[in-house]
Enzyme design. Structure first.
Site, PDB file in Angstrom:
ATOM      1  CG  LEU A  52      42.065 -50.880  29.743  1.00 47.57           C
ATOM      2  CD1 LEU A  52      41.152 -52.013  30.196  1.00 47.57           C
ATOM      3  CD2 LEU A  52      43.523 -51.311  29.825  1.00 47.57           C
ATOM      4  CG  ASP A  53      44.733 -49.935  22.969  1.00 50.07           C
ATOM      5  OD1 ASP A  53      44.887 -48.748  23.316  1.00 50.07           O
ATOM      6  OD2 ASP A  53      45.648 -50.639  22.489  1.00 50.07           O
ATOM      7  CE  LYS A  54      35.342 -50.346  18.957  1.00 55.40           C
ATOM      8  NZ  LYS A  54      34.965 -49.875  17.609  1.00 55.40           N
ATOM      9  CB  THR A  56      42.777 -53.910  25.514  1.00 56.10           C
ATOM     10  OG1 THR A  56      43.735 -53.791  24.460  1.00 56.10           O
ATOM     11  CG2 THR A  56      43.435 -54.589  26.701  1.00 56.10           C
TER      12      THR A  56
END
Length: 235
Positions: A52-54, A56
């Site tokens: 997951l993106d940082k 998110t």
């Protein structure tokens, strides 16, 4: 508790916004460095099977054995995994539901990198559905990425003209509407459903809204319970 689910094969975490999944340049604090603390008596450390993106938040799965990690990774690469995200966006998309089919590639601009439309880029497909709207200023969307490109949901929502709130990278000032308290990215990995690596039965894991999004829902008078069971058309 950050652990949403655990058995002998799988651990599901509720990743907080602001914590990177893996390390990189100038990143010393990330989830990958913390996995030894999640052995729970097992001989080996659990393994990451997706990212997951940082910024998110939400459901992140780990495989507890090499076999389980491989099975989960295979499920992510195939069509066997169904991912549901919730997002708050600036404006209301037109139409209110459908698919974004827009190939993406890394674009270098101003010394930085971001994903953008490129006819020669990799296929990127997102299903979306508007669950609620506050006038024409803000909407709550259910999103399903049908491909797995970097920053896909963020780039696709910006391309629709409805950037995710708090996403200055893709939405600029439009991602911070006046009158709304937006301090963080309003994108949450709400639910993952996929075959269990042991027996193939459907494993479905959901993560509650993080506090910064729950506060925005309260401010906008959106009821999270109204979104239960409502998915974009991802067939």
């Amino acid at each position: 508790d950050a652990v949403l689910y655990r058995d002998d094969w799988v651990i599901a975490l509720d990743k907080p916004a602001g914590l990177a999944t893996q390390g990189g340049s100038k990143l010393t604090r990330h989830l990958d460095a913390m996995l030894d603390a999640l052995r729970f008596g097992a001989g080996g450390r659990p393994r990451l099977v997706h990212r997951l993106d940082k910024d998110t938040s939400g459901v992140l799965l780990l495989g507890r054995t090499p076999e389980a990690a491989n099975a989960l990774a295979d499920a992510f690469k195939s069509k066997a995994t169904r991912k549901l995200y919730w997002a708050l966006v600036a404006g209301v998309p037109r139409p209110k539901g459908g698919r974004v089919d827009l190939p993406l590639a890394k674009l270098k601009r101003g010394g930085g990198e971001k994903m953008g439309h490129d006819p020669d880029g990799k296929q990127a497909l997102t299903a979306y559905r508007t669950l609620a709207a506050a006038g024409g200023r803000t909407a709550w969307l259910a999103l399903s990425p049908l491909t797995g490109r970097t920053h896909q949901l963020r780039a696709h929502m910006a391309a629709l003209g409805t950037p995710i709130l708090g996403d200055g990278k893709y939405g600029g000032q439009d991602a911070y509407p006046e009158g709304l308290d937006v301090g963080q990215l309003m994108l949450h990995a709400r639910e993952i459903a996929l075959p269990h690596p042991a027996d193939g039965t459907t494993l479905r894991i959901a993560a509650p809204l993080p506090e910064h999004m729950a506060a925005a829902f309260r401010q906008l008078r959106f009821d999270p319970e109204r979104g239960e069971g409502l998915h974009p058309d991802a067939d």
